[in-house]
Design a protein around this motif. Structure first.
Motif, PDB file in Angstrom:
ATOM      1  N   LYS A  52       0.832  -1.364  -0.629  1.00  0.00           N
ATOM      2  CA  LYS A  52      -0.259  -0.056   0.127  1.00  0.00           C
ATOM      3  C   LYS A  52       0.782   1.124  -0.027  1.00  0.00           C
ATOM      4  O   LYS A  52       0.620   1.910   0.527  1.00  0.00           O
ATOM      5  N   LYS A  74      -4.186   8.571   8.917  1.00  0.00           N
ATOM      6  CA  LYS A  74      -5.187   9.949   8.477  1.00  0.00           C
ATOM      7  C   LYS A  74      -6.156   9.075   8.982  1.00  0.00           C
ATOM      8  O   LYS A  74      -6.963   7.940   9.066  1.00  0.00           O
ATOM      9  N   GLU A  82      -2.781   9.116  15.373  1.00  0.00           N
ATOM     10  CA  GLU A  82      -1.568   8.873  15.991  1.00  0.00           C
ATOM     11  C   GLU A  82      -1.319   7.920  16.433  1.00  0.00           C
ATOM     12  O   GLU A  82       0.123   7.355  16.647  1.00  0.00           O
ATOM     13  N   LEU A  85      -0.475   5.511  14.021  1.00  0.00           N
ATOM     14  CA  LEU A  85       1.101   5.275  13.090  1.00  0.00           C
ATOM     15  C   LEU A  85       1.821   4.004  13.643  1.00  0.00           C
ATOM     16  O   LEU A  85       2.725   3.297  12.873  1.00  0.00           O
ATOM     17  N   ASN A 103       8.187  -2.115   3.938  1.00  0.00           N
ATOM     18  CA  ASN A 103       7.003  -1.342   5.218  1.00  0.00           C
ATOM     19  C   ASN A 103       5.960  -2.211   4.838  1.00  0.00           C
ATOM     20  O   ASN A 103       5.753  -3.257   3.793  1.00  0.00           O
ATOM     21  N   TYR A 104       5.013  -2.794   6.341  1.00  0.00           N
ATOM     22  CA  TYR A 104       4.784  -3.412   6.625  1.00  0.00           C
ATOM     23  C   TYR A 104       3.649  -3.055   7.840  1.00  0.00           C
ATOM     24  O   TYR A 104       3.978  -2.120   8.580  1.00  0.00           O
ATOM     25  N   ILE A 105       2.606  -3.748   7.751  1.00  0.00           N
ATOM     26  CA  ILE A 105       1.657  -3.485   9.667  1.00  0.00           C
ATOM     27  C   ILE A 105       1.753  -4.715  10.475  1.00  0.00           C
ATOM     28  O   ILE A 105       1.552  -6.239   9.885  1.00  0.00           O
ATOM     29  N   LYS A 113      -7.483  -3.523  16.737  1.00  0.00           N
ATOM     30  CA  LYS A 113      -7.113  -3.241  15.134  1.00  0.00           C
ATOM     31  C   LYS A 113      -7.108  -2.081  14.711  1.00  0.00           C
ATOM     32  O   LYS A 113      -7.748  -0.743  14.666  1.00  0.00           O
ATOM     33  N   ALA A 116      -7.130   3.503  11.640  1.00  0.00           N
ATOM     34  CA  ALA A 116      -7.412   4.812  10.539  1.00  0.00           C
ATOM     35  C   ALA A 116      -6.609   4.211   8.901  1.00  0.00           C
ATOM     36  O   ALA A 116      -6.637   3.457   8.958  1.00  0.00           O
ATOM     37  N   HIS A 117      -6.550   5.010   7.953  1.00  0.00           N
ATOM     38  CA  HIS A 117      -6.342   5.181   6.694  1.00  0.00           C
ATOM     39  C   HIS A 117      -4.847   4.832   6.317  1.00  0.00           C
ATOM     40  O   HIS A 117      -4.513   5.905   6.810  1.00  0.00           O
ATOM     41  N   LEU A 118      -4.486   4.308   6.503  1.00  0.00           N
ATOM     42  CA  LEU A 118      -2.649   4.305   6.484  1.00  0.00           C
ATOM     43  C   LEU A 118      -2.068   3.763   5.179  1.00  0.00           C
ATOM     44  O   LEU A 118      -2.934   2.711   4.582  1.00  0.00           O
TER      45      LEU A 118
ATOM     46  N   TYR B 107       2.052  17.161  11.218  1.00  0.00           N
ATOM     47  CA  TYR B 107       0.670  17.688  10.890  1.00  0.00           C
ATOM     48  C   TYR B 107       0.265  18.142   9.736  1.00  0.00           C
ATOM     49  O   TYR B 107       0.655  19.464   8.984  1.00  0.00           O
ATOM     50  N   GLU B 110      -6.963  17.023   5.431  1.00  0.00           N
ATOM     51  CA  GLU B 110      -7.116  16.812   4.712  1.00  0.00           C
ATOM     52  C   GLU B 110      -8.537  16.554   4.441  1.00  0.00           C
ATOM     53  O   GLU B 110      -9.256  15.594   5.408  1.00  0.00           O
ATOM     54  N   MET B 167      -7.307  -5.890   2.258  1.00  0.00           N
ATOM     55  CA  MET B 167      -6.380  -4.508   1.725  1.00  0.00           C
ATOM     56  C   MET B 167      -7.545  -3.103   2.900  1.00  0.00           C
ATOM     57  O   MET B 167      -6.635  -2.863   3.112  1.00  0.00           O
ATOM     58  N   ARG B 170      -7.265  -3.584   6.211  1.00  0.00           N
ATOM     59  CA  ARG B 170      -6.276  -3.725   7.256  1.00  0.00           C
ATOM     60  C   ARG B 170      -6.014  -2.341   6.671  1.00  0.00           C
ATOM     61  O   ARG B 170      -5.414  -1.320   7.908  1.00  0.00           O
ATOM     62  N   TYR B 171      -5.841  -1.727   6.438  1.00  0.00           N
ATOM     63  CA  TYR B 171      -5.355   0.210   5.435  1.00  0.00           C
ATOM     64  C   TYR B 171      -6.638   1.140   5.652  1.00  0.00           C
ATOM     65  O   TYR B 171      -6.165   2.189   5.445  1.00  0.00           O
ATOM     66  N   GLY B 172      -7.813   0.432   5.719  1.00  0.00           N
ATOM     67  CA  GLY B 172      -8.834   1.874   4.880  1.00  0.00           C
ATOM     68  C   GLY B 172      -8.970   1.802   3.977  1.00  0.00           C
ATOM     69  O   GLY B 172      -8.223   1.820   3.240  1.00  0.00           O
ATOM     70  N   ILE B 173     -10.256   2.185   3.914  1.00  0.00           N
ATOM     71  CA  ILE B 173     -10.393   2.632   2.619  1.00  0.00           C
ATOM     72  C   ILE B 173      -9.822   3.802   1.642  1.00  0.00           C
ATOM     73  O   ILE B 173      -9.135   5.046   2.540  1.00  0.00           O
TER      74      ILE B 173
END
Lengths: 306, 199
Positions: A52, A74, A82, A85, A103-105, A113, A116-118, B107, B110, B167, B170-173
């Motif tokens: 990602k 985000k 925060e 992250l 990079n990985y989660i 879990k 946030a949007h990463l 910081y 958006e 995905m 895990r990472y959000g939409i």
């Protein structure tokens, strides 16, 4: 009466604006920027594994490998942004002659879990003769100005290649590949991906399943070989008669300009075989074998190179 | 005795002259004042005369046999060794500090229109499942290699859809993921339509 109408119109507009404004959410963006530099020596290779991630690889004059990695989180709530992250981990280290960046989660046991949007963003600068291996799973990859060896293994990613020389090896699944000013020994293996390449030189082998291939201006090519299935192929060049052709299509069409005097070897409905040899002694060969897809050749007017 | 005293005197006389600013004189005066104070303080320090025992002890120490050659050599190596150790420490610091990445937090904000990202991609799955059950039971489909090829394609797309959904989980939409999902869904739709013809 006029005033009442104006009042209703104004109210409708205001509610409309509110309705639209209610859809928009302000996200708090927390970015952790990591910068690291490695000394470069002949024989080193940079090995990037993004998930990602937006990966940008470019060259510089320094004898160093510079890595700038942004880990981005985000969320409308700054505290959650925060907290989450910390779930994106990274690695940037040298083991023998390989520099690994990844990079990985990963979340701690029992930790919530991430909400946030990463995502991650890399800018990697290196000497132009440094070989690169790039693996990207979901994201974007942009590589420019390398002159030695590039290997890309990408899934669900958009790949952009520009001004590359040497050995170029790309494998893509559910992604798209765009390239410009490519010169060398190129091999592309694609599955459910669309390929658009411009201004090509050297040797190019493409194996494609489910997708489209568009090649523009390949005047400098010495050999072009395409093996494709359930794929449509489009070739645009200003000098189509300069090449030798061997085209085979199963269950597909082959379209070409009328002034190309192709020799039709197999005119059956399902199988088409076409050959053409230019009158000169040495010429580049184009070999295409395709099933369940069409081949389309078209003369493109020569454009001034940017 | 200078032979060309007059010539030298004339030449010196012709040299450009500069007058320093007042601040320079004030600075010099302050320095002299400080030095004066320091001299006065030294003069006021108490003085002590050592007893005879101290002098005797120093004398005995001086008369003692000189240190062995080995010890003297060690002593002569002490300074270069210390310098080498310092150099190693410095190089080690440079080596390891190059390995420590620089990090900083930034910081920003958006705006995102979340209504665009409605989770609607599984809405038609029950209908698709029903269609597949009927199609698989059809005799026409069972004996047609095209149907099996379509089934394989659908499996591949189902797997891809599941990867995109993982995905998102895990990472959000975001827009990129929704675009990928839309493309896969369009391809699935076209295959399912072809399969429907076998019922």
């Amino acid at each position: 009466m006029k005033n009442t109408l104006f009042f209703f119109l104004a109210c409708a507009l205001l509610f409309g604006v509110q309705e639209t404004a209610a859809q928009v959410t302000i996200f708090q963006v927390v970015t952790k920027r990591i910068e690291k530099t490695f000394n470069y020596r002949d024989g080193y290779e940079v090995n990037i594994e993004g998930e990602k991630a937006e990966v940008q690889v470019e060259t510089w004059e320094k004898n160093e490998i510079g890595i700038q990695l942004d880990l981005i989180s985000k969320h409308p709530d700054k505290k959650i942004a925060e907290r989450d992250l910390a779930a994106i981990k990274y690695l940037a280290e040298r083991i023998k002659n390989k520099i690994y960046v990844r990079n990985y989660i990963s979340t701690e046991e029992g930790a919530p879990k991430p909400e946030a949007h990463l995502s991650a963003k890399y800018i990697i600068k290196l000497p132009k003769d440094c070989p690169v291996y790039l693996k990207n799973y979901f994201g974007i990859a942009k590589v420019s100005d390398l002159s030695n060896r590039l290997r890309v293994n990408s899934e669900f990613s958009r790949i952009g290649l520009q001004n590359l020389k040497g050995i170029i090896d790309v494998k893509t699944r559910f992604g798209d590949l765009q390239g410009r000013h490519l010169d060398g020994i190129m091999a592309i293996n694609s599955r459910r991906s669309d390929i658009v390449l411009r201004d090509l030189k050297g040797k190019l082998d493409i194996e494609a399943f489910y997708g489209t291939i568009e090649l523009f201006e390949f005047e400098g090519i010495s050999h072009l070989n395409i093996l494709a299935e359930k794929t449509d192929i489009f070739l645009f060049d200003s000098n189509l008669q300069a090449y030798g052709y061997s085209l085979t299509s199963n269950f597909g069409k082959i379209d070409y300009p009328g002034d190309l005097r192709f020799k039709v070897l197999e005119p059956s409905e399902n199988l088409k075989k076409i050959e053409f040899k230019p009158s000169k002694e040495f010429y580049p060969n184009i070999t295409i074998t395709i099933s369940f897809g069409d081949v389309h050749l078209e003369k493109e007017k020569k454009k001034a190179k940017p | 005795m200078e032979k060309n005293k007059e010539t030298l005197k004339n030449a010196v006389g012709r040299l450009p002259q500069y007058l320093p600013e007042d601040a320079v004189w004030e600075g010099l005066e302050a320095i002299l004042k400080q030095e004066d104070q320091l001299r006065r303080a030294i003069r006021e320090l108490p003085a002590y005369a050592p007893s005879g025992v101290v002098w005797d002890s120093i004398q005995t120490e001086l008369d003692r046999k000189p240190a062995s050659r080995r010890l003297r050599m060690l002593s002569s190596w002490r300074i270069p060794a210390a310098a080498a150790a310092l150099l190693l420490l410095f190089l080690g610091y440079r080596f390891f500090s190059a390995d420590i990445p620089q990090t900083e937090l930034v910081y920003s904000t958006e705006t995102v229109d979340l209504s665009l990202f409605a989770y609607d991609w599984d809405q038609d799955e029950p209908a698709i499942l029903d269609l597949l059950t009927f199609a698989k039971e059809s005799l026409l489909a069972k004996n047609d290699p095209l149907f099996h090829s379509l089934l394989k394609e659908l499996e591949e797309l189902d797997e891809a859809k599941s990867e995109v959904k993982t995905m998102i989980d895990r990472y959000g939409i975001d827009g990129e993921l929704v675009l990928k999902l839309s493309k896969i869904e369009r391809e699935r739709t076209s295959i399912i339509k072809e399969m429907a013809a076998f019922i």
